[in-house]
Design a protein around this motif. Structure first.
Motif, mmCIF file in Angstrom:
data_model
loop_
_atom_site.group_PDB
_atom_site.id
_atom_site.type_symbol
_atom_site.label_atom_id
_atom_site.label_comp_id
_atom_site.label_asym_id
_atom_site.label_seq_id
_atom_site.Cartn_x
_atom_site.Cartn_y
_atom_site.Cartn_z
ATOM 1 N N TYR A 1 5.736 -37.300 13.029
ATOM 2 C CA TYR A 1 4.744 -37.384 11.952
ATOM 3 C C TYR A 1 3.942 -36.089 11.945
ATOM 4 O O TYR A 1 3.551 -35.585 13.006
ATOM 5 N N GLU A 2 3.676 -35.560 10.758
ATOM 6 C CA GLU A 2 2.938 -34.301 10.652
ATOM 7 C C GLU A 2 1.452 -34.468 10.899
ATOM 8 O O GLU A 2 0.792 -33.553 11.373
ATOM 9 N N ASN A 3 0.929 -35.665 10.553
ATOM 10 C CA ASN A 3 -0.509 -35.877 10.713
ATOM 11 C C ASN A 3 -0.822 -37.372 10.750
ATOM 12 O O ASN A 3 0.058 -38.205 10.522
ATOM 13 N N ARG A 4 -2.058 -37.691 11.030
ATOM 14 C CA ARG A 4 -2.526 -39.079 11.123
ATOM 15 C C ARG A 4 -2.354 -39.810 9.796
ATOM 16 O O ARG A 4 -1.982 -40.980 9.767
ATOM 17 N N GLN A 5 -2.616 -39.137 8.702
ATOM 18 C CA GLN A 5 -2.496 -39.768 7.388
ATOM 19 C C GLN A 5 -1.057 -40.246 7.153
ATOM 20 O O GLN A 5 -0.839 -41.356 6.663
ATOM 21 N N ALA A 6 -0.079 -39.432 7.513
ATOM 22 C CA ALA A 6 1.324 -39.834 7.357
ATOM 23 C C ALA A 6 1.641 -41.031 8.261
ATOM 24 O O ALA A 6 2.318 -41.974 7.837
ATOM 25 N N ASP B 1 2.421 -45.369 6.982
ATOM 26 C CA ASP B 1 3.590 -46.176 7.344
ATOM 27 C C ASP B 1 3.228 -47.475 8.064
ATOM 28 O O ASP B 1 4.114 -48.168 8.563
ATOM 29 N N VAL B 2 1.951 -47.832 8.128
ATOM 30 C CA VAL B 2 1.534 -48.987 8.924
ATOM 31 C C VAL B 2 2.257 -50.271 8.525
ATOM 32 O O VAL B 2 2.603 -51.082 9.387
ATOM 33 N N SER B 3 2.555 -50.468 7.252
ATOM 34 C CA SER B 3 3.251 -51.692 6.837
ATOM 35 C C SER B 3 4.690 -51.708 7.351
ATOM 36 O O SER B 3 5.276 -52.770 7.523
#
Length: 166
Positions: free
Chosen positions: A95-100, A104-106
């Protein structure tokens, strides 16, 4: 909680005609079975890239209650059960960052604030990557629970295992 880790059951696991088979195993929490086999969990979060030899192959799920398995166990030692089989793909780029990761949490079912989230991503708003370094999402292409005949075939004994990746 510790991350599930890749294990390789030894060559004594399954008798096949004249020889013995080697199976690849993936250490998972027992509690993950409902979401895996129900189709809700589409990604498996790891702290290393999916090794190419594991991609698009049947991988046995080795379920454990909570504590990580040791790096090796002899046949019949217990400590885990065979949960089913998955096929995995992707997982070669972090993952490039926390937002990415959070978007994907679901699919990976690691919500912010959970113990597993803190393990991989650290605290919300903290530095990225988290405490373990890069975070990878392995795609779960298929997941099948162990067949009913499994316990009779294996006699209930656990196979010997040796860890290949941490």
């Amino acid at each position: 909680m510790n991350a599930p880790r890749m294990l390789r059951p030894s060559r004594t696991m399954l008798p096949i005609r004249r020889g013995l088979a080697t199976m690849l195993g993936l250490e998972v929490f027992e509690s993950s079975s409902a979401s895996l086999f129900g189709g809700e969990k589409k990604l498996s979060v790891r702290d290393f890239a999916l090794p190419s030899e594991y991609a698009n192959r049947n991988v046995v799920l080795l379920a454990r209650p909570s504590t990580p398995l040791p790096d090796a166990l002899p046949a019949g030692a217990g400590g885990f059960s065979v949960l089913g089989v998955v096929q995995l793909s992707g997982g070669t780029a972090p993952y490039e960052n926390r937002q990415a990761f959070e978007s994907d949490v679901s699919r990976h079912q690691v919500p912010p604030g959970s113990e597993v989230y803190r393990k991989y991503a650290g605290e919300s708003g903290g530095a990225w990557p988290g405490p373990l370094g890069d975070v990878y999402a392995w795609s779960i292409d298929s997941a099948e629970p162990k067949p009913e005949w499994h316990a009779r075939f294996q006699g209930g004994a656990t196979p010997a295992i040796t860890r290949r990746h941490k």
